[in-house]
Design an enzyme around this catalytic site. Structure first.
Site, PDB file in Angstrom:
ATOM      1  N   ASP A 129       0.779  -1.245   0.000  1.00 48.35           N
ATOM      2  CA  ASP A 129       0.000   0.000   0.000  1.00 48.35           C
ATOM      3  C   ASP A 129       0.813   1.299   0.000  1.00 48.35           C
ATOM      4  O   ASP A 129       0.525   2.203  -0.786  1.00 48.35           O
ATOM      5  CB  ASP A 129      -0.967  -0.002   1.186  1.00 48.35           C
ATOM      6  CG  ASP A 129      -1.935   1.161   1.159  1.00 48.35           C
ATOM      7  OD1 ASP A 129      -2.452   1.463   0.079  1.00 48.35           O
ATOM      8  OD2 ASP A 129      -2.179   1.765   2.213  1.00 48.35           O
ATOM      9  N   CYS A 236     -14.356   5.265   6.285  1.00 52.04           N
ATOM     10  CA  CYS A 236     -15.764   5.005   5.967  1.00 52.04           C
ATOM     11  C   CYS A 236     -15.858   3.712   5.162  1.00 52.04           C
ATOM     12  O   CYS A 236     -15.099   3.513   4.215  1.00 52.04           O
ATOM     13  CB  CYS A 236     -16.337   6.174   5.180  1.00 52.04           C
ATOM     14  SG  CYS A 236     -18.058   5.951   4.656  1.00 52.04           S
ATOM     15  N   CYS A 239     -19.728   2.321   1.327  1.00 53.84           N
ATOM     16  CA  CYS A 239     -19.852   1.767  -0.023  1.00 53.84           C
ATOM     17  C   CYS A 239     -19.610   0.259  -0.044  1.00 53.84           C
ATOM     18  O   CYS A 239     -20.144  -0.461  -0.898  1.00 53.84           O
ATOM     19  CB  CYS A 239     -18.909   2.474  -0.999  1.00 53.84           C
ATOM     20  SG  CYS A 239     -17.154   2.335  -0.595  1.00 53.84           S
TER      21      CYS A 239
END
Length: 369
Positions: A129, A236, A239
């Site tokens: 990452d 968050c 989705c």
């Protein structure tokens, strides 16, 4: 057993749930999409994406003898449910446990040591990452999954709650087939996004994304987006929560990814009381360390302002006098959100001694409203 199968088995032993192989080049369409995304400034203040742009699109700059890329996925879904209570802080699932960068890097380093013992000629470049690697593009090419409309990688039998890692090597392996897109006509992720950050299928404007706003953005959160952040205090998952493919999410057995204290469905009252000198100790091994104390307080104050919980007013009042201007400014917004016009006298008194431009702007907006 071939070296390729031995590699696959070794990575499975280390806990990776999916292992795939691919090679250069990346598709021109993928690279064009990334270039346009950067040009439109959808990456916001994530300037590191620009600084090492060439290495992202030309991985041979990372390892000049690259022949293959090994892509891996590691599940982090604990099976626990996140909170949507206004009085509690919603923290993204991936941040409940210890920092995945450290956990996965350690596992990939063990793999690298093993690979070198199997081949004296082997060379590797490891990525989890934070390296200049387009891991999602590589993951799709290798068959880990497809890039969904929310721009996360999805696998038909594993969902999307997994971390990605990659190993570039000078060894040659047979390549796996690229993933197909199975999103179809579904657009639940687009519809559910509180800030409408998914501006088109497969296009995310990070500047509106709650994960970006609460983690990557270091300054004030735009005033017009604050009400839509609701109780999100770090990241968050909205989705992903609604994605049908996460019915098949694979549960993790990694103890390091299960919740630590303060990271799972904690009350806003508990979070707002974290002292500056406690922050690094509490979150020493957590991804939340990235926000720093002032960033977390900024996020919690927004959640408190959205909560409507009058019992939290004393804690907000305390933050009106914080030494950090970023915290004071968001405390003004939170205080005004909870009290409305009743906050006028207190904030007027505060204005008399305020010198920071950001806090004065927050006060001016309230007085003019």
């Amino acid at each position: 057993m071939s070296l390729q199968e031995s590699v696959r088995q070794k990575l499975y032993q280390l806990g990776f749930s999916i292992v795939r192989f691919t090679a250069l080049p990346l598709s021109s369409d993928s690279l064009h999409h990334f270039k346009k995304w950067i040009e439109k400034n959808y990456h916001g203040e994530m300037n590191y994406l620009e600084r090492r742009y060439e290495e992202r699109v030309h991985p041979e700059l990372l390892l000049d003898t690259i022949q293959s890329a090994i892509l891996v996925a590691y599940p982090y879904d604990t099976g626990l449910e996140n909170t949507f209570k206004k009085s509690e802080g919603n923290i993204s699932r991936y941040a409940w446990g210890k920092d995945y960068h450290d956990i996965l890097k350690e596992k990939l380093k063990k793999f690298q040591t093993w690979l070198y013992s199997q081949s004296k000629e082997a060379k590797c470049y490891l990525s989890v990452d934070s390296s200049p690697v387009l891991e999602k593009v590589w993951a799709q090419k290798a068959g880990i999954g497809w890039i969904g409309k929310h721009t996360n990688i999805i696998h038909q039998k594993h969902g999307s709650y997994f971390f990605l890692g990659s190993v570039f090597t000078n060894l040659s392996f047979l390549t796996d087939q690229e993933s197909q897109d199975y999103c179809g006509s579904c657009q639940r992720c687009i519809d559910v996004c509180p800030t409408q950050a998914i501006i088109a299928p497969y296009v995310l404007d990070a500047r509106r994304c709650i994960s970006y706003l609460t983690i990557e953005l270091k300054g004030p959160i735009p005033r017009d987006l604050r009400p839509f952040i609701k109780n999100h205090v770090f990241g968050c998952d909205d989705c992903q929560e609604v994605c049908p493919w996460n019915r098949f999410s694979q549960k993790t057995h990694e103890e390091n990814f299960f919740p630590q204290d303060y990271t799972y469905n904690q009350s806003l009252k508990k979070l707002i009381q974290i002292k500056k000198n406690e922050f690094k100790t509490i979150f020493a091994t957590s991804p939340i360390l990235r926000t720093k104390w002032r960033g977390l307080m900024r996020n919690v104050l927004i959640a408190i302002g959205n909560s409507g919980d009058q019992s939290l007013i004393p804690y907000v009042e305390e933050k009106l006098h914080c030494e950090e201007a970023l915290v004071r400014g968001h405390a003004v917004w939170s205080y005004a959100s909870l009290l409305g016009k009743k906050a006028f006298e207190r904030l007027k008194m505060l204005e008399e001694n305020e010198t920071d431009p950001f806090v004065l702007e927050e006060l001016r907006v309230f007085f003019d409203s």
